[in-house]
Design an enzyme around this catalytic site. Structure first.
Site, short mmCIF file in Angstrom:
data_model
loop_
_atom_site.label_atom_id
_atom_site.label_comp_id
_atom_site.label_asym_id
_atom_site.label_seq_id
_atom_site.Cartn_x
_atom_site.Cartn_y
_atom_site.Cartn_z
N ASN A 150 0.85 -1.15 0.01
CA ASN A 150 0.05 -0.11 0.14
C ASN A 150 0.98 1.28 0.08
OD1 ASN A 150 -2.69 -1.12 0.11
ND2 ASN A 150 -2.45 -1.63 2.10
N CYS A 172 -4.93 -7.69 -2.78
CA CYS A 172 -5.64 -7.04 -1.66
C CYS A 172 -6.63 -8.09 -1.20
CB CYS A 172 -6.42 -5.64 -1.48
SG CYS A 172 -7.02 -5.24 -0.26
N HIS A 173 -6.85 -8.34 0.18
CA HIS A 173 -7.99 -9.25 0.43
C HIS A 173 -9.31 -8.72 1.10
CE1 HIS A 173 -5.34 -8.50 4.25
NE2 HIS A 173 -6.54 -8.07 4.50
N HIS A 202 -9.93 -0.47 -1.77
CA HIS A 202 -10.44 0.11 -0.47
C HIS A 202 -11.78 0.91 -0.62
CE1 HIS A 202 -6.34 -0.71 1.91
NE2 HIS A 202 -6.82 -1.85 1.34
N ARG A 272 -20.31 7.18 18.48
CA ARG A 272 -21.24 6.57 17.51
C ARG A 272 -21.12 5.57 16.78
NH1 ARG A 272 -25.27 10.39 13.69
NH2 ARG A 272 -26.35 8.49 12.63
#
Length: 450
Positions: A150, A172-173, A202, A272
């Site tokens: 990355n 990527c996984h 991503h 939150r």
């Protein structure tokens, strides 16, 4: 290719290398592979060499294993190059990427893909990857480069500009990993889920998510609407309700790709949505501890070494290219593909994203290599959201290609999270401070004088 030659670059990432080695050597057709391990850290390299031999013994494989601190020796004649480097390491580079922004009031979670941390990581990583690719052009020009490093999109984009003759795919996984997570949320077997996913690394979205032909999105929206999302995944379920599709990367990642979830004057948002600030440094500390534990286990020859399948695509790609068995994986490639040899491909993979960007799409793999799927248009709200990240990627890559430092500041000022928290003077000062602190990790023409 009866005995594939596989080079691991950055093999000192021992735990990750162990997983990939276990996957590769568990295939009978790859059990006799020629494994080359390269790293600049001799101690870590030695441990990975021990791991490789123990993995082979555990799965009943008989590879040859070479460990070397000479990169060209590892690459010489390789068929596959698996890249897992981390330029600058946890210390000093990753620590710097978190500590200096914190002094300006800018908090991050992962900082390896976008944001000011992702920009800095791209600036110090792309030149090293390009240097590796130049070595590949000399000693293994027909190898497939499997990049796990990355910031994925910036790295693949930079390599397409600087070394287009080397066939590269970013891995990527997050796609297959998130599909399994959602299957768990729905109480369904992961292997029975069918999906189509596309976007950027991503920030890809499931355009279809089905079980035995039945659309699962109504059930996912029900989980979100009833407030039943797992507490660690509230950000993504919130975005599902807002844009209608589920994103691939984790909530802690995604929270810093947008301006909505991390605000220094809104601690209620952090609570939150359960956003884990400074998450990546904690992971790094745990990974270092895991490496120490693994090294200790290796010192006891009677201690069994557990080898179990991972979810990574690397071994599947190698096996398909060696045997011809077709598979579909998700890969990161340029939206207007450049074919091996530098010839232009035909048409965009995702038609409403820019020609020059890196996209994540399904790819067929067989003896012919990586063959990306043309997706066409994706929903406009998803393309617009991705464009906010692509802007940052484009300017960071342009800074590297053109050698123009001003584009680093432009990338930072257009970054969604950074611009939501800091004014322009603060962004300029933060960028200066990071460039100074990173020093020679940054290309000389982009450095800031003391």
């Amino acid at each position: 290719m009866s005995r594939p030659r596989i080079a691991f670059v950055g093999a000192g990432s021992t735990v990750f290398a162990k997983n990939l080695l276990g996957d590769i050597l568990s295939f009978p057709e790859l059990a006799g592979a020629d494994i080359r391990l390269f790293d600049i850290n001799q101690e870590r390299l030695d441990v990975t060499g021990q791991v490789a031999r123990r993995v082979a013994q555990t799965v009943g494989a008989n590879p040859t294993v070479l460990s070397t601190t000479e990169r060209q020796r590892a690459l010489d004649g390789a068929d596959f190059v698996i890249n897992m480097i981390q330029v600058g390491g946890f210390e000093p580079a990753t620590v710097t990427d978190f500590e200096i922004p914190r002094q300006f009031g800018l908090r991050q979670t992962i900082a390896d893909t976008l944001g000011i941390g992702g920009i800095m990581r791209g600036l110090r990583t792309v030149p090293v990857l390009a240097d590796i690719s130049r070595d590949m052009e000399r000693v293994c020009p027909h190898a497939l480069h499997l990049n796990y490093v990355n910031p994925m999109a910036m790295n693949i984009w930079g390599l397409a500009k600087l070394s287009p003759r080397i066939a590269t795919v970013g891995l990527c996984h997050s796609v297959q990993g998130t599909a399994s997570e959602l299957a768990h949320d729905l109480g369904l077997p992961a292997h029975e889920i069918d999906y189509l996913c596309a976007g950027i690394n991503h920030m890809a979205f499931y355009l279809k998510f089905e079980h035995q032909g039945v659309d699962l999105y109504p059930r996912l929206l029900e989980i979100a609407g009833q407030g039943k999302a797992p507490e660690w995944n509230r950000v993504r379920y919130e975005m599902l309700q807002r844009v209608g599709y589920f994103v691939t990367e984790s909530s802690e990642h995604f929270s810093e790709y947008t301006p909505y979830f991390i605000k220094r004057d809104r601690p209620d948002l952090i609570d939150r949505f359960n956003v884990p600030l400074d998450e990546y440094p904690r992971r790094c500390v745990n990974q270092i501890a895991g490496w120490e534990e693994l090294r200790t286990k290796l010192q006891n020859p009677g201690e069994p070494l557990e080898v179990k399948p991972s979810v990574e695509y690397g071994s599947l790609i190698i096996h398909s290219m060696v045997t011809g068995q077709p598979r579909v994986v998700y890969g990161n490639v340029m939206n207007s593909p450049v074919l091996p040899g530098g010839e232009a491909g035909h048409g965009k993979l995702i038609s409403n994203l820019p020609d020059e960007c890196c996209v994540e799409v399904p790819c067929l793999v067989d003896r012919q290599g990586i063959q990306p799927t043309r997706i066409g248009r994706i929903p406009p709200q998803l393309a617009a959201l991705m464009q906010t990240n692509i802007n940052v990627q484009a300017l960071t890559v342009e800074a590297l290609i053109a050698g123009k430092r001003e584009h680093i500041y432009h990338a930072a000022m257009l970054d969604p999270h950074t611009s939501a928290e800091l004014d322009l003077d603060q962004i300029w000062a933060l960028t200066d401070a990071l460039l100074r602190e990173h020093g020679d990790f940054i290309p000389q023409q982009l450095q800031v004088a003391d």
